[in-house]
Design an enzyme around this catalytic site. Structure first.
Site, PDB file in Angstrom:
ATOM      1  NE  ARG A  63      -3.816  -2.178  -0.115  1.00  0.00           N
ATOM      2  CZ  ARG A  63      -3.574  -3.294  -0.804  1.00  0.00           C
ATOM      3  NH1 ARG A  63      -2.447  -3.405  -1.513  1.00  0.00           N
ATOM      4  NH2 ARG A  63      -4.430  -4.271  -0.815  1.00  0.00           N
ATOM      5  CB  SER A  90      -9.664  -0.892   3.172  1.00  0.00           C
ATOM      6  OG  SER A  90      -8.907  -1.532   4.163  1.00  0.00           O
ATOM      7  CD  GLU A 125      -5.815   0.353   2.591  1.00  0.00           C
ATOM      8  OE1 GLU A 125      -6.255   0.189   1.444  1.00  0.00           O
ATOM      9  OE2 GLU A 125      -5.689  -0.587   3.419  1.00  0.00           O
TER      10      GLU A 125
END
Length: 308
Positions: free
Chosen positions: A176, A225, A295
């Protein structure tokens, strides 16, 4: 912020795109919260973007906005210039097993073009509710695949207006995250898949769509998310074990359906959503010793006088 808007827009360099002062942002975010952009710039194309950045005063902060599917804009808005890429950056073209996609192209649309061209391996993009630019910046992934698995190269423009290009290795991908300097604004990417049958690709995309609908609150005002999966753990499991499923602060709620999603129940402020996320992090640390990492990207400033 209001008192400086006029002077800031007056300092903007010449451009072919559109400049807007005090541009509302809440309605373009998936959370439907957040204050305005001090100035919004929508460039016509990559040349317009490069010229604008080259002439932009060094002291003016720049924030890039995609479809804001994984973004929380604070209630006081975003100081400086917000750059939002539009139609000039949304093109998608297939050539054999290679696709050229603009940074503003929706991930789902890229997957659909790949499907129609018989290019397999990009189906996972249909499960990411964002743009190619966002996927490049975050090494976006879903269902066992990431953008690093299909990227050939990425193109962008630096804060000083210089055109740059990175091959896959040069992107510095990790989980990520991309290692490219934060000031680079991605403008497009070259992706490559494998030969496949369009009908089989379509079936895999349908399975992804069905799984998302069954397990995620896709029809809610959410930011996707919320926290990264810590090494060796799943964020949702840690959140559930900490007793946070359904937890609320004001109009913000931890989703009952998937507890790694925060939801605006209709009246939430950005401050309430962020406070709820921090409370989840606190409880998870208390129960498991694991510190969750956001995130969702949080940008902007708090509203003056806000208590949260």
């Amino acid at each position: 912020m209001t008192t400086t808007t006029v002077s800031l827009i007056d300092r903007m360099p010449a451009c072919r795109g559109r400049l807007t002062a005090a541009a509302p942002l809440a309605n373009v975010t998936w959370f439907r919260v957040g204050g305005p952009a001090e100035v919004m710039f929508r460039p016509e194309d990559a040349d317009d973007l490069a010229g604008f950045l080259a002439g932009l005063p060094d002291d003016v902060p720049v924030t890039v906005l995609g479809v804001a599917s994984n973004l929380l804009i604070r209630d006081g808005g975003i100081p400086g210039v917000v750059i939002r890429l539009g139609r000039g950056f949304a093109g998608i073209a297939a050539d054999g097993l290679t696709l050229e996609a603009g940074a503003a192209a929706l991930d789902l649309n890229v997957a659909a073009v790949a499907r129609d061209a018989g290019v397999a391996g990009l189906e996972f993009l249909s499960g990411i509710p964002g743009t190619i630019g966002g996927a490049l910046r975050m090494n976006g992934g879903a269902y066992g695949h990431e953008i690093k698995d299909v990227l050939v190269s990425a193109q962008g423009v630096t804060r000083r207006g210089e055109r740059v290009s990175y091959d896959n290795a040069g992107m510095g991908f990790t989980y990520r995250h991309a290692g490219v300097p934060e000031d680079v604004i991605f403008t497009g990417a070259t992706l490559r898949g494998a030969a496949g049958d369009p009908a089989e690709i379509a079936q895999r995309m349908a399975e992804i769509s069905g799984k998302r609908a069954d397990t995620q609150p896709v029809r809610s005002r959410t930011g996707g998310s919320t926290f990264k999966n810590p090494p060796g753990h799943k964020a949702w499991e840690l959140i559930d074990k900490a007793g946070c499923r359904g937890l609320t602060i004001g109009g913000a709620q931890v989703s009952e359906k998937h507890c790694n999603f925060l939801i605006n129940q209709g009246t939430a402020t950005a401050a309430e959503l962020e406070a709820l996320g921090e409370e989840v992090r606190r409880r998870v640390f208390e129960t498991s010793g694991v510190t969750l990492e956001w995130e969702i990207k949080r940008v902007g400033v708090a509203r003056e006088g806000a208590s949260a």
